[in-house]
Scaffold this motif. Structure first.
Motif, short mmCIF file in Angstrom:
data_model
loop_
_atom_site.label_atom_id
_atom_site.label_comp_id
_atom_site.label_asym_id
_atom_site.label_seq_id
_atom_site.Cartn_x
_atom_site.Cartn_y
_atom_site.Cartn_z
N GLY A 349 0.76 -0.98 -0.25
CA GLY A 349 -0.21 0.04 0.09
C GLY A 349 0.87 1.23 0.00
N LEU A 350 0.77 2.11 0.89
CA LEU A 350 1.39 3.40 1.20
C LEU A 350 2.86 3.20 1.98
CD1 LEU A 350 -1.54 5.81 1.60
CD2 LEU A 350 -0.32 5.29 -0.67
N ASP A 351 3.05 1.93 2.53
CA ASP A 351 3.84 1.81 3.39
C ASP A 351 5.09 0.88 2.78
OD1 ASP A 351 2.75 3.44 5.38
OD2 ASP A 351 1.80 1.66 6.45
N ALA A 352 6.23 0.96 3.50
CA ALA A 352 7.32 0.17 3.01
C ALA A 352 8.20 -0.16 4.14
CB ALA A 352 8.42 0.97 1.73
N ALA A 353 8.82 -1.25 4.19
CA ALA A 353 9.62 -1.89 5.27
C ALA A 353 11.01 -1.60 4.89
CB ALA A 353 9.36 -3.11 5.80
N VAL A 354 12.03 -1.13 5.39
CA VAL A 354 13.07 -0.57 4.61
C VAL A 354 14.34 -1.02 6.06
CG1 VAL A 354 12.29 1.03 3.19
CG2 VAL A 354 13.23 1.67 5.54
N SER A 355 15.49 -1.21 5.31
CA SER A 355 16.74 -1.34 6.39
C SER A 355 17.68 -0.44 5.97
CB SER A 355 17.40 -2.39 6.39
OG SER A 355 17.67 -3.25 4.89
N GLY A 356 18.42 0.27 6.59
CA GLY A 356 19.41 1.28 6.51
C GLY A 356 19.18 2.53 7.37
N ILE A 357 17.95 2.75 7.79
CA ILE A 357 17.74 3.70 8.90
C ILE A 357 17.33 3.30 10.12
CG2 ILE A 357 17.42 5.48 7.03
CD1 ILE A 357 14.35 5.07 7.58
N ALA A 358 17.06 3.95 11.08
CA ALA A 358 16.57 3.54 12.44
C ALA A 358 15.34 4.29 12.66
CB ALA A 358 17.64 4.01 13.50
N ALA A 359 14.55 3.59 13.64
CA ALA A 359 13.07 4.06 14.18
C ALA A 359 13.33 5.50 14.46
CB ALA A 359 12.45 3.06 14.82
N GLY A 360 12.59 6.27 14.26
CA GLY A 360 12.57 7.67 15.02
C GLY A 360 13.32 8.62 13.70
N ASP A 361 14.25 8.30 12.74
CA ASP A 361 14.79 9.08 11.96
C ASP A 361 13.66 9.85 11.33
OD1 ASP A 361 17.23 8.14 12.77
OD2 ASP A 361 17.42 7.14 10.91
N VAL A 362 13.87 11.28 10.93
CA VAL A 362 12.85 12.01 10.49
C VAL A 362 13.29 12.03 8.91
CG1 VAL A 362 12.34 14.47 10.03
CG2 VAL A 362 13.20 13.87 12.27
N VAL A 363 12.37 11.57 8.00
CA VAL A 363 12.39 11.20 6.59
C VAL A 363 11.49 12.14 5.99
CG1 VAL A 363 11.72 9.57 4.82
CG2 VAL A 363 12.56 8.91 7.37
N VAL A 364 12.15 12.52 4.91
CA VAL A 364 11.56 13.76 3.97
C VAL A 364 10.58 13.07 2.85
CG1 VAL A 364 12.05 15.40 2.13
CG2 VAL A 364 13.57 15.41 4.03
N VAL A 365 9.33 13.55 3.11
CA VAL A 365 8.36 12.80 2.09
C VAL A 365 8.02 13.76 0.84
CG1 VAL A 365 5.94 11.90 1.99
CG2 VAL A 365 7.23 11.88 4.10
N ASP A 366 7.28 14.97 1.07
CA ASP A 366 6.96 16.06 0.18
C ASP A 366 8.09 17.04 -0.16
OD1 ASP A 366 4.46 15.04 -0.33
OD2 ASP A 366 3.49 15.92 1.09
N GLY A 367 8.30 17.32 -1.33
CA GLY A 367 9.48 18.20 -1.71
C GLY A 367 10.58 17.62 -1.83
N LYS A 368 10.97 16.44 -1.68
CA LYS A 368 12.14 15.82 -1.87
C LYS A 368 12.62 15.92 -3.39
CE LYS A 368 10.07 11.10 -3.27
NZ LYS A 368 8.60 11.80 -3.49
N GLN A 369 11.82 16.37 -4.24
CA GLN A 369 12.53 16.56 -5.68
C GLN A 369 13.63 17.69 -5.73
OE1 GLN A 369 9.32 16.65 -4.88
NE2 GLN A 369 8.54 18.65 -5.53
N ASN A 370 13.35 18.55 -4.74
CA ASN A 370 14.08 19.67 -4.82
C ASN A 370 15.28 19.84 -3.92
OD1 ASN A 370 12.27 21.03 -6.63
ND2 ASN A 370 10.84 21.62 -4.75
N VAL A 371 15.23 18.51 -3.25
CA VAL A 371 16.51 18.33 -1.99
C VAL A 371 17.67 17.74 -2.68
CG1 VAL A 371 16.85 17.26 0.04
CG2 VAL A 371 14.62 18.08 -0.37
N ARG A 372 18.76 18.32 -2.05
CA ARG A 372 20.34 17.74 -2.44
C ARG A 372 20.76 17.63 -0.91
NH1 ARG A 372 17.72 17.56 -6.24
NH2 ARG A 372 17.94 18.05 -8.40
N PRO A 373 21.93 16.73 -1.07
CA PRO A 373 22.55 16.56 -0.03
C PRO A 373 23.29 17.71 0.75
CG PRO A 373 23.09 14.78 -1.28
CD PRO A 373 22.26 15.50 -2.01
N GLY A 374 23.01 18.05 1.85
CA GLY A 374 23.54 19.24 2.35
C GLY A 374 22.93 20.30 2.43
N VAL A 375 21.74 20.39 1.90
CA VAL A 375 20.84 21.49 1.55
C VAL A 375 20.03 21.72 2.93
CG1 VAL A 375 18.66 22.44 0.53
CG2 VAL A 375 20.64 21.25 -0.91
N ARG A 376 19.90 23.03 3.37
CA ARG A 376 19.23 23.34 4.35
C ARG A 376 17.73 23.08 4.18
NH1 ARG A 376 19.36 28.77 5.21
NH2 ARG A 376 18.45 28.61 7.23
#
Length: 408
Positions: A349-376
């Motif tokens: 559905g709308l969820d995905a189980a992933v490995s590589g991050i920890a529970a509680g990490d803040v994840v970017v959802v909307d607007g990720k197309q404008n994001v680059r590493p190191g951007v504020r």
């Protein structure tokens, strides 16, 4: 002579001008080579100095159990469906059911002309009565022979003959009883009853119709409750399905294609052969179907829980970014975007189980197309987004800033 000399002077003049032009070009191209490597060394993805922060919406990665669902298209199939046929050649006398009627097991549906079978039964019973009388007389003769033998008026041979006659008539009685049973079986064929409970289909005979033994179909009785749904399991899920079958059957959900409702059933059967052409295994689930909404032959969408991922890290599938080097997502760390490669264990559905991050990490959802590493980054205010959606004109007129600085 003067003309030739004038042409020679013009040629020398043009050659001199061409040489001066080439020297000028060489001087222009003689620039320091350090500028190009410095530009190439600068990362293409590095944010420009003083760039404005990017507004995004975020969620926190959750840790919970995620059921692994198998979805497939299934077909509703009755557990039993019988074409009722006559076992004797005869004439239909009565039709006692209607098309589409629900019948009980053993309910009388048709009667055939039974006069011949009734006569045969009466004849067999009469023969039994005759042989019973003969047996009684033979037993009396045996008793007399035994009395006369005791008085030494007859020989042992006479007694043995009387005994043999009694035994023969007793065997005849057994044969007569078997003939009566056979006549009663033939007579029962003239009363056609429902083999099991179910719904009657189309009735194709009427009173007076001649039916042939085991040839002419009379009606089809189909069981509707409970009912089955047949579908296919991928070979990779065979082990989980067999394990669930031993534990009483996995829960299976069926949904009608026309949106007629959702139904709960249990896995009952897994075939003993993998189809080599498709790499799948046939399976069947059973549903109660008390309201008869699942109809034989209908297509349904089947979903079955075949496994549960314990303690999986769950993120929205919309946060994942597919790239040439794999799947990544952006996390918000101290107000800055950080790219993290992840592995998708399972998506539902709308969820995905992933490995590589920890529970509680803040994840970017909307607007990720404008994001680059190191951007504020700045997080969008949920209330401001809702207000902007309701009254976009008012929000634009006021010029209010609907974003807030990201919490470190």
């Amino acid at each position: 002579m003067k003309t030739a000399l004038s042409c020679f002077n013009r040629f020398n003049l043009l050659a001199g001008l061409l040489a001066l032009g080439l020297l000028g070009l060489a001087g222009c191209s003689d620039k320091p080579s350090g500028a190009a490597p410095e530009a190439a060394a600068k990362p293409a993805s590095a944010p420009a100095a003083g760039a404005a922060p990017v507004s995004v919406s975020t969620v926190r990665a959750q840790q919970r159990d995620l059921p692994v669902l198998l979805t497939a298209t299934g077909t509703v199939t009755p557990l039993t469906s019988v074409d009722v046929k006559a076992q004797v050649t005869s004439v239909v006398v009565k039709v006692l059911i209607k098309e589409g009627q629900f019948v009980k097991a053993g309910e009388l549906m048709f009667t055939l002309d039974a006069r011949t079978d009734e006569a045969n039964l009466a004849k067999a019973r009469a023969q039994l009565a005759k042989d019973n009388a003969a047996l009684a007389d033979a037993r009396r003769q045996l008793a007399r022979s035994q009395d006369l033998f005791a008085q030494k008026f007859v020989s042992q041979g006479a007694v043995d003959t009387s005994q043999a006659q009694v035994d023969a008539l007793a065997a005849t009685i057994n044969a007569d009883q078997a003939a009566i049973d056979a006549a009663m079986v033939s007579l029962s064929y003239d009363r056609i009853t429902a083999p099991h409970a179910g719904r009657a289909g189309q009735v194709v005979v009427y009173p007076g119709s001649v039916v042939q033994a085991n040839v002419t179909p009379l009606v089809t009785i189909t069981q509707l409750s409970p009912i089955g749904v047949a579908y296919s399991l991928p070979q990779r899920n065979l082990t989980d399905a067999l394990g669930a079958l031993k534990g009483g059957g996995a829960a299976v959900t069926a949904k009608l294609a026309d949106g007629g409702g959702s139904f709960q059933g249990r896995l009952q059967f897994v075939d003993n052969l993998v189809d080599a052409s498709s790499g799948s295994v046939k399976a069947k689930a059973v549903f109660d179907n008390a309201d008869n909404k699942l109809w034989p032959g209908a297509f349904v969408q089947v979903s079955q829980t075949i496994n549960v991922l314990k303690g999986a890290v769950i993120v929205p599938e919309a946060a994942l970014i597919q790239g040439a080097r794999g799947t990544v997502l952006y996390t918000l760390v101290d107000g800055v975007a950080v790219s993290k490669p992840v592995k998708v264990e399972y998506a539902q559905g709308l969820d995905a189980a992933v490995s590589g991050i920890a529970a509680g990490d803040v994840v970017v959802v909307d607007g990720k197309q404008n994001v680059r590493p190191g951007v504020r980054l700045v997080e969008r205010a949920a209330t401001a987004d809702k207000d902007a959606q309701k009254t976009p004109a008012a929000a634009n007129a006021s010029g209010a800033d609907t974003s807030k600085p990201a919490a470190p």
